[in-house]
Enzyme design. Sequence first.
Site, PDB file in Angstrom:
ATOM      1  N   ASP A   1       0.850  -1.188   0.000  1.00  0.00           N
ATOM      2  CA  ASP A   1       0.000   0.000   0.000  1.00  0.00           C
ATOM      3  C   ASP A   1       0.885   1.236   0.000  1.00  0.00           C
ATOM      4  O   ASP A   1       2.022   1.206   0.486  1.00  0.00           O
ATOM      5  CB  ASP A   1      -0.927   0.021   1.213  1.00  0.00           C
ATOM      6  N   GLY A   2       0.343   2.314  -0.543  1.00  0.00           N
ATOM      7  CA  GLY A   2       1.026   3.594  -0.552  1.00  0.00           C
ATOM      8  C   GLY A   2       0.100   4.655   0.002  1.00  0.00           C
ATOM      9  O   GLY A   2      -1.124   4.511  -0.041  1.00  0.00           O
TER      10      GLY A   2
ATOM     11  N   HIS B   1      -9.331  -0.493   2.500  1.00  0.00           N
ATOM     12  CA  HIS B   1     -10.124  -0.090   3.666  1.00  0.00           C
ATOM     13  C   HIS B   1     -11.421  -0.890   3.760  1.00  0.00           C
ATOM     14  O   HIS B   1     -12.488  -0.349   4.028  1.00  0.00           O
ATOM     15  CB  HIS B   1     -10.396   1.419   3.630  1.00  0.00           C
TER      16      HIS B   1
ATOM     17  N   ASP C   1      -4.246  -2.465  -3.337  1.00  0.00           N
ATOM     18  CA  ASP C   1      -5.534  -1.792  -3.527  1.00  0.00           C
ATOM     19  C   ASP C   1      -5.428  -0.705  -4.598  1.00  0.00           C
ATOM     20  O   ASP C   1      -6.353   0.066  -4.803  1.00  0.00           O
ATOM     21  CB  ASP C   1      -6.078  -1.233  -2.216  1.00  0.00           C
TER      22      ASP C   1
ATOM     23  N   GLU D   1       2.459   3.835  -4.139  1.00  0.00           N
ATOM     24  CA  GLU D   1       1.922   2.511  -4.492  1.00  0.00           C
ATOM     25  C   GLU D   1       2.970   1.722  -5.282  1.00  0.00           C
ATOM     26  O   GLU D   1       3.182   0.529  -5.031  1.00  0.00           O
ATOM     27  CB  GLU D   1       0.634   2.644  -5.313  1.00  0.00           C
TER      28      GLU D   1
ATOM     29  N   ASP E   1      -1.535  -0.387   5.076  1.00  0.00           N
ATOM     30  CA  ASP E   1      -1.993   0.994   5.188  1.00  0.00           C
ATOM     31  C   ASP E   1      -1.420   1.643   6.452  1.00  0.00           C
ATOM     32  O   ASP E   1      -0.972   2.791   6.416  1.00  0.00           O
ATOM     33  CB  ASP E   1      -3.525   1.046   5.202  1.00  0.00           C
TER      34      ASP E   1
END
Length: 151
Positions: free
Chosen positions: A8-9, A129, A74, A52, A139
């Site tokens: 994740d970024g 999320h 994501d 990301e 995250d």
Amino acid sequence: MKVIIYTDGAARGNPDGPGGYGAVLSYTDREGTVHTKELSEGYEKTTNNRMELMAAIAALEELRFPCEVELHSDSKYLVDAFNAGWIDSWIKRGWKKADRKPVLNTDLWQRLLKAAEGHRITWVWVRGHNGDPMNERCDQLATAAADKLKK
């Protein structure tokens, strides 16, 4: 060996605010022991898309020999580039999009391609999320790295 990677970024003040990435790598050895490694780093001025990409790059650069990789993200930007064939088209057009405008983040796309060499990668999109524990952990890692630089 099969390696499962989640990435994740995050960016605060996207674009050009502080950002960070998070990645979790895991594999099971021959004895059945699960090994996990977490990665994260922050950058002072960046974008969410760059973070990301950096998450995937950092995770793949950790691999020391060819692996079967299941990489979860994501980011549709990241996953669709491979699954929808965007990256192949960009390369054929000299790193230009269909509208002939330059592809953004070419430096990182090229670094990602190099990091991916020799691996069999399945790119998996996960809804962000949405309660996926590994996505949520990434995250947390990404936002914590970004927040360390937030003024």
